[in-house]
Each structure stands twice: as structure tokens, then as C-alpha cells.
Design an enzyme around this catalytic site. Structure first.
Site, PDB file in Angstrom:
ATOM      1  N   ASN A  14     -15.489 -41.687 -12.175  1.00 54.17           N
ATOM      2  CA  ASN A  14     -15.705 -40.846 -13.361  1.00 54.17           C
ATOM      3  C   ASN A  14     -15.887 -41.760 -14.563  1.00 54.17           C
ATOM      4  OD1 ASN A  14     -15.680 -39.008 -15.434  1.00 54.17           O
ATOM      5  ND2 ASN A  14     -13.554 -38.365 -15.155  1.00 54.17           N
ATOM      6  N   TRP A  15     -17.120 -41.857 -15.013  1.00 57.13           N
ATOM      7  CA  TRP A  15     -17.416 -42.748 -16.144  1.00 57.13           C
ATOM      8  C   TRP A  15     -16.880 -42.205 -17.468  1.00 57.13           C
ATOM      9  CZ3 TRP A  15     -23.338 -44.103 -15.444  1.00 57.13           C
ATOM     10  CH2 TRP A  15     -23.475 -45.011 -14.403  1.00 57.13           C
ATOM     11  N   LYS A  16     -16.556 -40.905 -17.513  1.00 56.12           N
ATOM     12  CA  LYS A  16     -16.168 -40.271 -18.778  1.00 56.12           C
ATOM     13  C   LYS A  16     -17.287 -40.515 -19.810  1.00 56.12           C
ATOM     14  CE  LYS A  16     -11.446 -40.727 -17.269  1.00 56.12           C
ATOM     15  NZ  LYS A  16     -10.025 -40.873 -17.584  1.00 56.12           N
TER      16      LYS A  16
ATOM     17  N   HIS B 135     -11.155 -31.338 -15.819  1.00 54.73           N
ATOM     18  CA  HIS B 135     -10.510 -32.639 -16.030  1.00 54.73           C
ATOM     19  C   HIS B 135      -9.459 -32.490 -17.126  1.00 54.73           C
ATOM     20  CE1 HIS B 135      -9.777 -36.795 -17.071  1.00 54.73           C
ATOM     21  NE2 HIS B 135     -10.255 -37.099 -15.881  1.00 54.73           N
TER      22      HIS B 135
ATOM     23  N   GLU C  18      -8.715 -34.239 -19.554  1.00 48.18           N
ATOM     24  CA  GLU C  18      -9.196 -34.506 -20.917  1.00 48.18           C
ATOM     25  C   GLU C  18      -9.927 -33.298 -21.489  1.00 48.18           C
ATOM     26  OE1 GLU C  18     -11.164 -38.129 -19.812  1.00 48.18           O
ATOM     27  OE2 GLU C  18      -9.208 -39.067 -19.497  1.00 48.18           O
TER      28      GLU C  18
ATOM     29  N   GLU D  56      -4.595 -35.412 -10.438  1.00 50.84           N
ATOM     30  CA  GLU D  56      -4.515 -36.515 -11.390  1.00 50.84           C
ATOM     31  C   GLU D  56      -3.315 -36.287 -12.309  1.00 50.84           C
ATOM     32  OE1 GLU D  56      -8.623 -38.482 -11.933  1.00 50.84           O
ATOM     33  OE2 GLU D  56      -8.578 -36.767 -13.266  1.00 50.84           O
TER      34      GLU D  56
ATOM     35  N   GLY E 252      -5.408 -43.646 -17.206  1.00 52.87           N
ATOM     36  CA  GLY E 252      -5.714 -44.638 -18.231  1.00 52.87           C
ATOM     37  C   GLY E 252      -4.507 -45.413 -18.726  1.00 52.87           C
TER      38      GLY E 252
ATOM     39  N   SER F 170      -5.292 -44.375 -12.673  1.00 52.85           N
ATOM     40  CA  SER F 170      -5.105 -45.830 -12.595  1.00 52.85           C
ATOM     41  C   SER F 170      -5.338 -46.395 -11.189  1.00 52.85           C
ATOM     42  CB  SER F 170      -3.723 -46.228 -13.123  1.00 52.85           C
ATOM     43  OG  SER F 170      -3.613 -45.902 -14.503  1.00 52.85           O
TER      44      SER F 170
ATOM     45  N   GLY G 259     -11.319 -43.645 -12.805  1.00 54.38           N
ATOM     46  CA  GLY G 259     -11.838 -43.694 -14.166  1.00 54.38           C
ATOM     47  C   GLY G 259     -12.250 -45.112 -14.536  1.00 54.38           C
ATOM     48  N   GLY G 260     -11.422 -45.775 -15.307  1.00 59.14           N
ATOM     49  CA  GLY G 260     -11.743 -47.089 -15.870  1.00 59.14           C
ATOM     50  C   GLY G 260     -12.297 -48.091 -14.862  1.00 59.14           C
TER      51      GLY G 260
END
Ligand code: 13P
Length: 257
Positions: free
Chosen positions: A13-15, A101, A103, A173, A179, A218, A239-240
Site C-alpha cells: 500500500n503506497w498510500k 483503511h 487512515e 491492521e 507506521g 510495520s 505500507g512503508g
């Protein structure tokens, strides 16, 4: 529950990251790495910003890489300024959509009620929905994890007929692990994901055996193997660590054979 009915699924997931030019460069790099890995047993997806979806679809056309959007509206058209509808995604050749998600729930007011409409709308359009659920740090500390997961899973899938439950991918999640570099302990991830599967079993035992439930929060190359080896964990939402093609390919390689 035994995982033989469930192909591993690893999604990045690049966000809100990467321009079109950056996406193009990444796609070439990742596709070369995936071809070298030869892990056709793992389903791999990139959840990309709307503006890069057509670039990613054309870059991945001759591969098995799936391209997934990060949100959509439940209606197929209408006066909803700033929103994107399922037919707009399928027209581009997009394969799926992330829904709910944390966020989006936290910053943009996404609700379980809207998700209950979005999940069947995505499936009806031929998109794979990836429904995200998870508790906050305070909810876990208060012993409310199961209550939160029950609410999100039950309400998010409320309008979906039982026959289609296994066509959804669910991503667990924990918000405190997103993150933060603080991955859930293996027992916490296994326990929560087995609980999500048990919630599906309340509606259909067959669907529970087939539905894929991912862990997110993470995940990186150095911890992916132990997370992906857990009996109820069918993959990862990354994610990251997915922003770097080498790191993401290493996570795909860590899936159990
Ligand atoms: P991180 O892997 O950066 O913790 O993000 C997880 C996530 O939110 C994926 O959807």
C-alpha cells in the site's frame, strides 16, 4: 486453520506516495524482481494512488501483478465531488480496491455503514475488495480488541451474501502498529486473525476456510517470514516497506511455500 485452500497474498500500500514517473520506474524494477523470484504461488498487488493507476495497469499488463486502488465510493456515479466510482476503476483495468483503511476511517470519516455498501459494490463491479479492520492502542489496552473487530467485520460485511464472503480479502491492521515500527507480537497477530476468521465462520464455515486474512502494520523484509508463517495469516498488507521495490520483493519471497 489450515491454509491449503488459501494462496498467499502480499499487497503493498503506497498510500499518498509516488508520482507517475516514480511509479513507472518502480513498476519496471519490481516486475524484474518478481520474475527473478519465480514465486507464482504468491498473489502480489500494489495499492497505488488514483493518478498512477493507469501507468501501473499498463506496466503490469503482461504480468500477474495486481493493481489496486485505495478507496472508492459506493455509488457508481453521481454528485459526490472528489470521489471515484467502481466503473471508473474497472475502465482502467484496476483489479481491486482497499476499503476502510484506518487512515480513511481516522482522517476522512469512513464509516462501517458506508463500507457495508462499498464491499458488495466493489464485488459487483468485478473488483477484489481488501477490507481493513483493526483496533487502536487504547482499545487493545482496555481489552476491547475483539469487540472492535467483531463490529468492523460484522458491519463491513453485513450486506454481503454468505456465498461471496470468501471473495473478500480482510486485512487486520492494528492501528498502533501502522507506521510505528512496532509490529504486533506473533501471538497477537495470530490470535486476532484467527478471531477474524472465526467471525466469518459464524456465517459460513466454508467461507472461513477460504477467506484470506492478511496482517498489516510495520511489516518489513526482516520480520515477514515469521508473520507469514503463522497458521491463520494468509499474507501481508505492507505500507512503508512497499515503497522500495527490493524490500517489497524480499517480503514476497518470505511467503511460505
Ligand atoms: P506500515 O507498513 O507502514 O506500518 O503501514 C501498514 C499499512 O497501513 C498498510 O496498509
Amino acid at each position: 486453520m489450515s491454509s491449503e485452500l488459501r494462496a498467499p497474498f502480499v499487497a503493498g500500500n503506497w498510500k499518498m506516495n509516488k508520482t507517475r514517473a516514480e511509479a513507472r520506474g518502480y513498476a519496471g524494477d519490481l516486475l524484474a524482481r518478481l520474475a527473478a523470484l519465480g514465486r507464482d504461488d504468491v498473489e502480489v498487488a500494489i495499492c497505488a494512488p488514483f493518478t498512477t493507476l493507469d501507468e501501473m495497469v499498463s506496466a503490469s499488463r503482461s504480468s500477474r501483478l495486481m493493481i489496486v486502488a485505495q478507496n472508492m465510493h459506493e455509488a457508481d456515479h453521481g454528485a459526490f465531488t472528489g470521489e471515484v466510482a467502481a466503473p471508473m476503476l474497472t475502465e482502467l483495468g484496476v483489479d481491486g480496491v482497499v476499503l476502510g483503511h484506518s487512515e480513511r476511517r481516522q482522517y476522512f470519516g469512513e464509516t462501517d455503514r458506508a463500507l457495508a455498501l462499498k464491499v458488495p459494490a466493489a464485488l459487483a463491479a468485478g473488483l477484489l475488495p481488501i477490507l481493513c479492520v483493526g483496533e487502536t492502542e487504547d482499545e487493545r489496552a482496555a481489552g476491547d480488541t475483539d469487540r472492535k473487530l467483531r463490529q468492523q467485520v460484522k458491519e463491513g460485511l453485513d450486506k454481503l451474501e454468505s456465498e461471496r464472503l470468501a471473495d473478500v480479502v480482510i486485512a487486520y491492521e492494528p492501528i498502533w502498529a501502522i507506521g510505528t515500527g512496532q509490529t504486533a507480537a506473533l501471538e497477537q497477530a495470530q490470535e486476532a486473525i484467527a478471531f477474524v476468521r472465526a467471525l466469518i465462520a459464524d456465517r459460513s464455515r466454508d467461507a472461513a476456510a477460504r477467506v484470506r486474512v492478511l496482517y498489516g502494520g510495520s511489516v518489513k523484509a526482516s520480520n515477514a517470514a515469521e508473520l507469514l508463517a503463522l497458521p491463520d495469516v494468509d499474507g501481508a498488507l505492507v505500507g512503508g516497506a512497499s515503497l522500495d521495490a527490493e524490500e517489497f520483493a524480499a517480503i514476497v519471497a518470505a511467503a511460505p511455500r
